[in-house]
Design a protein around this motif. Structure first.
Motif, PDB file in Angstrom:
ATOM      1  N   THR A  15      25.340  25.930  58.260  1.00 11.37           N
ATOM      2  CA  THR A  15      24.843  26.232  56.920  1.00 11.37           C
ATOM      3  C   THR A  15      25.692  25.522  55.883  1.00 11.37           C
ATOM      4  OG1 THR A  15      24.115  28.406  57.645  1.00 11.37           O
ATOM      5  CG2 THR A  15      24.334  28.068  55.276  1.00 11.37           C
ATOM      6  N   PRO A  16      25.103  24.770  54.978  1.00 12.02           N
ATOM      7  CA  PRO A  16      25.902  24.036  53.998  1.00 12.02           C
ATOM      8  C   PRO A  16      26.586  24.990  53.025  1.00 12.02           C
ATOM      9  CG  PRO A  16      23.570  23.853  53.478  1.00 12.02           C
ATOM     10  CD  PRO A  16      23.659  24.500  54.833  1.00 12.02           C
ATOM     11  N   PRO A  17      27.793  24.668  52.621  1.00 19.74           N
ATOM     12  CA  PRO A  17      28.490  25.525  51.653  1.00 19.74           C
ATOM     13  C   PRO A  17      27.827  25.419  50.289  1.00 19.74           C
ATOM     14  CG  PRO A  17      29.709  23.498  52.010  1.00 19.74           C
ATOM     15  CD  PRO A  17      28.583  23.484  53.002  1.00 19.74           C
ATOM     16  N   PRO A  18      28.021  26.411  49.439  1.00 22.13           N
ATOM     17  CA  PRO A  18      27.439  26.342  48.098  1.00 22.13           C
ATOM     18  C   PRO A  18      28.037  25.186  47.309  1.00 22.13           C
ATOM     19  CG  PRO A  18      29.028  28.139  48.243  1.00 22.13           C
ATOM     20  CD  PRO A  18      28.841  27.618  49.636  1.00 22.13           C
ATOM     21  N   ALA A  19      27.221  24.554  46.493  1.00 21.47           N
ATOM     22  CA  ALA A  19      27.693  23.409  45.709  1.00 21.47           C
ATOM     23  C   ALA A  19      28.351  23.837  44.408  1.00 21.47           C
ATOM     24  CB  ALA A  19      26.529  22.463  45.414  1.00 21.47           C
ATOM     25  N   THR A  20      27.909  24.967  43.852  1.00 20.83           N
ATOM     26  CA  THR A  20      28.416  25.406  42.555  1.00 20.83           C
ATOM     27  C   THR A  20      28.703  26.898  42.571  1.00 20.83           C
ATOM     28  OG1 THR A  20      26.194  25.843  41.689  1.00 20.83           O
ATOM     29  CG2 THR A  20      27.090  23.631  41.328  1.00 20.83           C
ATOM     30  N   ALA A  21      29.519  27.319  41.614  1.00 23.87           N
ATOM     31  CA  ALA A  21      29.761  28.735  41.353  1.00 23.87           C
ATOM     32  C   ALA A  21      29.517  28.967  39.866  1.00 23.87           C
ATOM     33  CB  ALA A  21      31.185  29.124  41.730  1.00 23.87           C
ATOM     34  N   ASP A  22      28.641  29.882  39.553  1.00 26.93           N
ATOM     35  CA  ASP A  22      28.265  30.130  38.165  1.00 26.93           C
ATOM     36  C   ASP A  22      29.145  31.230  37.579  1.00 26.93           C
ATOM     37  OD1 ASP A  22      27.091  30.369  35.732  1.00 26.93           O
ATOM     38  OD2 ASP A  22      25.164  31.125  36.451  1.00 26.93           O
ATOM     39  N   TYR A  23      30.218  30.834  36.909  1.00 22.41           N
ATOM     40  CA  TYR A  23      31.086  31.802  36.251  1.00 22.41           C
ATOM     41  C   TYR A  23      30.640  32.068  34.816  1.00 22.41           C
ATOM     42  CZ  TYR A  23      34.372  31.383  40.177  1.00 22.41           C
ATOM     43  OH  TYR A  23      34.954  31.409  41.423  1.00 22.41           O
ATOM     44  N   ALA A  24      29.578  31.395  34.393  1.00 14.78           N
ATOM     45  CA  ALA A  24      29.041  31.676  33.059  1.00 14.78           C
ATOM     46  C   ALA A  24      28.351  33.027  33.003  1.00 14.78           C
ATOM     47  CB  ALA A  24      28.063  30.575  32.644  1.00 14.78           C
ATOM     48  N   ILE A  25      28.081  33.616  34.181  1.00 13.58           N
ATOM     49  CA  ILE A  25      27.411  34.923  34.193  1.00 13.58           C
ATOM     50  C   ILE A  25      28.228  35.939  33.408  1.00 13.58           C
ATOM     51  CG2 ILE A  25      26.648  36.830  35.655  1.00 13.58           C
ATOM     52  CD1 ILE A  25      26.134  34.740  37.859  1.00 13.58           C
ATOM     53  N   GLU A  26      29.519  36.063  33.756  1.00 12.06           N
ATOM     54  CA  GLU A  26      30.397  36.970  33.020  1.00 12.06           C
ATOM     55  C   GLU A  26      31.217  36.249  31.973  1.00 12.06           C
ATOM     56  OE1 GLU A  26      32.916  35.992  36.704  1.00 12.06           O
ATOM     57  OE2 GLU A  26      30.888  35.730  35.936  1.00 12.06           O
ATOM     58  N   GLY A  27      31.374  34.931  32.113  1.00 11.80           N
ATOM     59  CA  GLY A  27      32.142  34.159  31.141  1.00 11.80           C
ATOM     60  C   GLY A  27      33.552  34.673  30.995  1.00 11.80           C
ATOM     61  N   ALA A  28      33.937  34.997  29.767  1.00 16.21           N
ATOM     62  CA  ALA A  28      35.278  35.524  29.502  1.00 16.21           C
ATOM     63  C   ALA A  28      35.394  37.002  29.816  1.00 16.21           C
ATOM     64  CB  ALA A  28      35.659  35.287  28.042  1.00 16.21           C
ATOM     65  N   ASP A  29      34.275  37.675  30.035  1.00 16.58           N
ATOM     66  CA  ASP A  29      34.297  39.122  30.260  1.00 16.58           C
ATOM     67  C   ASP A  29      34.513  39.415  31.746  1.00 16.58           C
ATOM     68  OD1 ASP A  29      33.982  39.718  27.585  1.00 16.58           O
ATOM     69  OD2 ASP A  29      31.792  39.649  27.711  1.00 16.58           O
ATOM     70  N   VAL A  30      35.740  39.184  32.190  1.00 13.53           N
ATOM     71  CA  VAL A  30      36.096  39.362  33.591  1.00 13.53           C
ATOM     72  C   VAL A  30      36.503  40.821  33.818  1.00 13.53           C
ATOM     73  CG1 VAL A  30      37.650  38.588  35.444  1.00 13.53           C
ATOM     74  CG2 VAL A  30      36.875  36.975  33.686  1.00 13.53           C
ATOM     75  N   GLY A  31      36.128  41.364  34.985  1.00 17.78           N
ATOM     76  CA  GLY A  31      36.620  42.676  35.387  1.00 17.78           C
ATOM     77  C   GLY A  31      36.134  43.794  34.492  1.00 17.78           C
ATOM     78  N   TYR A  32      37.075  44.533  33.909  1.00 19.91           N
ATOM     79  CA  TYR A  32      36.713  45.716  33.120  1.00 19.91           C
ATOM     80  C   TYR A  32      35.845  45.356  31.927  1.00 19.91           C
ATOM     81  CZ  TYR A  32      40.491  44.384  29.874  1.00 19.91           C
ATOM     82  OH  TYR A  32      41.293  43.715  28.983  1.00 19.91           O
ATOM     83  N   ARG A  33      35.969  44.124  31.437  1.00 20.76           N
ATOM     84  CA  ARG A  33      35.139  43.732  30.294  1.00 20.76           C
ATOM     85  C   ARG A  33      33.680  43.532  30.730  1.00 20.76           C
ATOM     86  NH1 ARG A  33      39.388  39.493  27.631  1.00 20.76           N
ATOM     87  NH2 ARG A  33      37.546  38.721  26.522  1.00 20.76           N
ATOM     88  N   TRP A  34      33.473  43.066  31.946  1.00 21.26           N
ATOM     89  CA  TRP A  34      32.117  42.977  32.502  1.00 21.26           C
ATOM     90  C   TRP A  34      31.520  44.371  32.655  1.00 21.26           C
ATOM     91  CZ3 TRP A  34      27.967  40.219  33.886  1.00 21.26           C
ATOM     92  CH2 TRP A  34      27.143  40.692  34.909  1.00 21.26           C
ATOM     93  N   PHE A  35      32.333  45.327  33.137  1.00 20.08           N
ATOM     94  CA  PHE A  35      31.843  46.691  33.339  1.00 20.08           C
ATOM     95  C   PHE A  35      31.472  47.333  31.995  1.00 20.08           C
ATOM     96  CE2 PHE A  35      33.150  46.002  37.547  1.00 20.08           C
ATOM     97  CZ  PHE A  35      32.657  47.020  38.348  1.00 20.08           C
TER      98      PHE A  35
END
Length: 733
Positions: free
Chosen positions: A581-601
C-alpha cells in the motif's frame, strides 16, 4: 652624558616591553576568550583552506555500519556523527551523540557505554517546571562531556498533533508556550556544560508515518502560531548551537532545503546566529539546500543518496550556483556556535560521573512529572498498615519500559528484560533496571507483596482477589519510525485490567505509555497514575508516589481524547498499511491549523477524557481570582494560592488569554508553586507577549491588536476562573 644614558635606558626598557607584549599576544587571535564568538569565528574562517571548509560542513557517520560497508572513522569515539578537527588551527572535532533523553548509543555498544536515562520528554513537560527541565539537560550534558561528546542531538519540540505519533515520548506536548519553555530550558541546561545542543526536528515533523516523504500542508500564519512558535520560544530561551531540519516536506519543499523555514523565518526573522544541520538522511540536493540555508549535511555517506556537500557543492561553487560568501557563512555559523558554547575553551574530559546524583535527577523528574489521573475514595496514597499487595504486569518485577529508536539510552545496569521483539532497529525493546516491585516491597514494610506477570489474566485476578490492593502495570511500547494504529493497549492488557478490577475494586493502574491510550476499564478501577516512560530511577519514583512519600504534582501537557473520533484526523493513513500500500503523500494540518490540542477541543467543541493541564494531588488547593494590572502595555497577573489540605504539595497556576474577536483561550503563562498545609502565597505569573498577539502577515511581525482581552486563571484548560477583562493598547512586538 648621564641624561643621554637615562634616555637610552628608557628606550631600551620600552622596546623590551613591546617585545614582551608581542610574545604574550596570542599567536591565534581566535583563541582569545575575551573576544566575541562572532569575532573569533570571522577571524578563524579567514585562515581556512577550501578543503578545510568542506571538512566542516558535513559530518561522517560515527559508527560502523556493515550494511553500507562503513567503518568507524579514525578519531570518532562512536555515535551518531563525527566531524574531524583541524589541529593546525586548534579546531576541535565534533563528537555528536543522540541525546533526546540521555546520552544514547543504541548500536555497537561497548563495555561502559551506558548512561542515565531520564523519563520521557512528556514527563518533563508534565512537571510544568523549568527547573526540572534545566536539571535534566545539565545532567545529560555533564555525562556527555565526561564521555568525550561535545554535540548532543537533543531538544525535541515538535508539537503533539496526534497521540499515535511514535515519537511523542521524545517531545514536550501540544502547547507552544509549555513546549518551547521546557525544551528551551533543557537546551540551556545541556549547554551550561559546554556541550552544544540542537533543537529538532524543524519543522512540523509531527508524525512518523511516511516521515521521509510526507508533504505537510498548512498555512503560514497557522504554523507561525503553533509549531514554529514552539521553536521560536525554545530558541530564544535555550540559544541552541544548532537547529536540526526534519525529514518531511513543508508546503512542497523538503524541510532541509526550504528557503521559507531556514532563511526567511529562522535566520532572518528570528536572527538565529547558529547553524542548521540536517537530520540523518534528510538532505536531497547541494545548491538548493545550501542556498536555502542548510549549513551542515549529516552522515551522508551512509544515509543520503550521495554526499551533496562535497563534489556536487564544489561543482555548484565552480559554476556560480552557490557563492563563496555563502560557503564562508556556513562555516562561520558552525565555528561561531562552537565558540559560543565553549567547545574550544572547555574541551571534554573523559572521566567518572556522580552516578547517584544523576539518578536522583532522573528520579526527581518523574516524581515531578507523573500525573495522577484518578483517585476514587482516596485509594492513594497507599496506607502504611497494608498487609497484602498484588503487583501485576509489564515486567514490573524487573524494570520499567523505555521508548525505542535513536533516543534510546543503554541504561545503567543494562537492559532488564532481554529477548523481546523487535531486537533490531528501532529496538531492541529496553527496560531500565529499576524494579517497581522491589521498590514497592521496600516501601510496604511488613506487608506481603506478591507478583504476577499478567500473562494469565485469571491467575492475576486470583492473586488480586487475595490482596487488599492490586497495582497493575500496563505498557505501550513506541519508537521512532512508526506510529500506533490506534489508542488501544497492546497484548490484551485491557482484558487483564478488567479481570483484576473485577476481582478487586481497590485496583491501581500505573501507565507506562508513549502518549494517551484508551481506558475502557477506567470507571472500574480506583486510581490511575500516568508514569510515561519512567527512566533509570522509575521504580523508586513510582513507589514514592504510590505510598505518598512524594505528592503527585504533574499536570497533563496534552489533551487526553476519549477516542479517535475526537481527533482532527481520526484516520492515520499508512500507519498500519498492508504490504504494497503506498504511503500517504500529504498530511493536512490546515484542519486544525494553529488550534492544536486543547484549542481544537474548544473550537469543535468537544469534551476530552482528561483536559490539558489536568492532574490530581493528595492535597487540595484554592486559587483566588486573578488580579490583572497593565504596565508598559502588557498585563501582569497575580493569583493567590492556598493549600487547603493536610499535605504539602505543588499546584500549577495556569493563565489563559482570549484575544478580541477570537473565541479560543490559549495558555499565556504558568507557574508552579509548592505550599505547606494551610500555607498561602501570591504567585506572579509572567505572560508571554506572543501569546497575546497574532502574527501579522503583511508586517511579518507579532501584533497586539489592542482592545478588550479576557484573562483566566485555573488548574486546567477547562477548570478556569471567571474572566477578568483588561484593555490593552495596540502595539508591535
Amino acid at each position: 652624558m648621564k641624561h643621554q644614558n637615562k634616555s637610552a635606558l628608557r628606550r631600551a626598557i620600552f622596546a623590551s616591553g613591546l617585545a614582551a607584549c608581542a610574545l604574550a599576544a596570542p599567536a591565534r587571535p581566535w583563541s582569545d576568550p575575551g573576544r566575541s564568538p562572532d569575532a573569533r569565528a570571522r577571524t578563524l574562517v579567514r585562515q581556512l583552506t577550501d578543503a578545510e571548509k568542506f571538512q566542516l560542513i558535513h559530518s561522517l557517520f560515527g559508527e560502523p555500519d556493515a550494511a553500507h560497508k562503513w567503518s568507524m572513522p579514525a578519531g570518532a569515539i562512536g555515535s551518531a556523527g563525527y566531524v574531524p578537527g583541524i589541529p593546525r588551527l586548534g579546531i576541535p572535532a565534533q563528537q555528536q551523540s543522540d541525546a533526546g533523553l540521555g546520552v544514547a548509543n543504541p548500536i555497537n555498544v561497548r563495555p561502559g557505554d551506558v548512561a542515565t536515562a531520564l523519563p520521557s520528554g512528556l514527563a518533563t513537560a508534565a512537571s510544568w517546571d523549568p527547573k526540572i527541565a534545566f536539571a535534566g539537560g545539565a545532567m545529560i550534558g555533564g555525562e556527555a562531556w565526561h564521555k568525550g561528546f561535545n554535540v548532543l542531538l537533543a531538544g525535541g519540540v515538535d508539537l503533539q498533533r496526534d497521540p499515535r505519533n511514535g515519537r511523542n515520548f521524545e517531545y514536550a506536548g501540544e502547547d507552544p508556550l509549555l513546549a518551547g519553555t521546557l525544551v528551551g530550558e533543557t537546551v540551556r541546561g545541556i549547554q551550561s556544560q559546554h556541550v552544544l545542543s540542537t533543537v529538532k526536528h524543524y519543522a512540523l515533523n509531527d508524525q512518523e508515518t511516511a516521515r521521509t516523504t510526507i508533504d505537510v500542508r498548512i498555512g503560514e500564519r497557522a504554523m507561525r502560531e503553533s509549531d514554529l512558535l514552539a521553536f521560536e520560544l525554545a530558541i530564544a530561551r535555550g540559544r541552541p548551537g544548532s537547529v536540526m531540519c526534519s525529514y518531511n516536506k513543508v508546503n512542497g519543499d523538503w524541510a532541509c532545503e526550504n528557503d521559507f523555514l531556514l532563511n526567511q523565518v529562522l535566520k532572518k526573522d528570528w536572527r538565529y546566529p547558529g547553524f542548521v544541520m540536517s537530520d540523518w538522511g534528510a538532505t536531497h540536493s547541494a545548491a538548493k539546500a545550501a542556498n536555502a540555508g542548510l549549513d551542515q549535511e549529516s552522515a551522508a555517506e551512509v544515509f543520503d543518496k550521495e554526499v551533496y556537500f562535497d563534489a556536487p557543492l564544489k561543482q555548484a561553487l565552480a559554476h556560480g550556483e552557490v557563492s563563496h560568501a555563502r560557503l564562508d557563512d556556513m562555516v562561520t555559523r558552525i565555528l561561531r556556535s562552537m565558540f559560543a558554547v565553549g567547545l574550544f575553551d572547555h574541551p571534554p574530559q573523559k572521566g567518572p560521573v556522580d552516578v547517584n546524583a544523576n539518578l536522583a535527577v532522573a528520579q526527581h523528574a518523574l516524581e515531578a512529572g507523573a500525573v495522577l489521573l484518578r483517585n476514587e475514595r482516596t485509594l492513594l496514597p497507599l496506607a502504611s498498615d497494608l498487609h497484602s499487595i498484588a503487583v501485576i504486569g509489564a515486567h514490573a518485577d524487573k524494570g520499567v519500559l523505555a521508548g525505542g529508536g535513536s533516543s534510546m539510552v543503554i541504561p545503567r545496569g543494562g537492559n532488564a528484560v532481554t529477548g523481546l521483539e523487535p531486537a533490531t532497529w528501532p529496538g531492541p525493546v529496553t527496560y531500565d533496571p529499576s524494579s517497581p516491585l522491589k521498590a514497592i516491597r521496600a516501601a510496604a514494610g511488613h506487608a506481603r507483596v506478591e507478583f504476577a506477570s499478567g500473562d494469565d489474566p485469571a491467575a492475576a485476578a486470583a492473586l488480586a482477589r487475595q490482596a487488599q490492593v492490586a497495582v497493575v502495570f500496563v505498557q505501550q511500547w513506541a519508537a521512532e519510525s512508526f506510529d500506533a494504529a490506534d489508542l488501544t493497549l497492546p497484548d490484551k492488557q485491557d482484558a487483564l485490567v478488567a479481570a483484576v478490577a473485577k476481582a478487586n475494586p481497590r485496583t491501581v493502574v500505573v501507565l507506562e505509555t508513549n502518549s494517551p491510550v484508551a481506558m475502557p476499564w477506567l470507571d472500574r478501577v480506583g486510581a490511575v497514575l500516568e508514569a510515561w516512560y519512567p527512566g533509570n530511577a522509575g521504580g523508586q519514583a513510582i513507589a514514592n508516589l504510590l505510598f505518598g512519600r512524594v505528592n503527585p504534582s504533574g499536570r497533563l501537557p496534552i489533551t487526553w481524547p476519549r477516542d479517535l473520533s475526537q481527533l482532527p484526523r481520526p484516520q492515520l493513513p499508512g500507519a498500519v498499511a498492508a504490504p504494497g500500500t503506498p504511503p500517504p503523500a500529504t498530511a493536512d494540518y490546515a484542519i486544525e491549523g494553529a488550534d492544536v490540542g486543547y484549542r481544537w477541543f474548544q473550537r469543535q467543541p468537544l469534551q476530552p477524557l482528561f483536559p490539558f493541564g489536568f492532574g490530581l494531588s493528595y492535597t487540595s488547593f484554592a486559587q483566588g481570582a486573578p488580579q490583572v494590572a497593565v504596565h508598559g502595555g502588557l498585563p501582569r497577573v497575580s493569583v493567590e494560592v492556598r493549600n487547603t489540605g493536610s499535605r504539602a504539595g505543588a499546584d500549577v497556576v495556569q493563565i489563559y488569554a482570549q484575544l478580541p474577536g477570537n473565541p479560543i483561550r490559549r495558555l499565556a503563562g504558568f507557574a508552579k508553586v509548592t505550599l505547606a498545609p494551610g500555607q498561602t502565597r501570591t504567585v506572579e505569573v509572567p505572560l508571554e507577549p506572543r501569546l497575546l498577539s497574532e502574527f501579522d502577515m503583511a508586517k511579518r511581525r507579532w501584533i497586539i491588536r489592542g482592545g478588550s482581552y479576557a484573562i483566566y486563571a485555573g488548574r486546567s484548560a477547562t477548570d478556569l476562573s471567571a474572566a477578568v477583562r483588561v484593555q490593552l493598547p495596540a502595539q508591535t512586538l
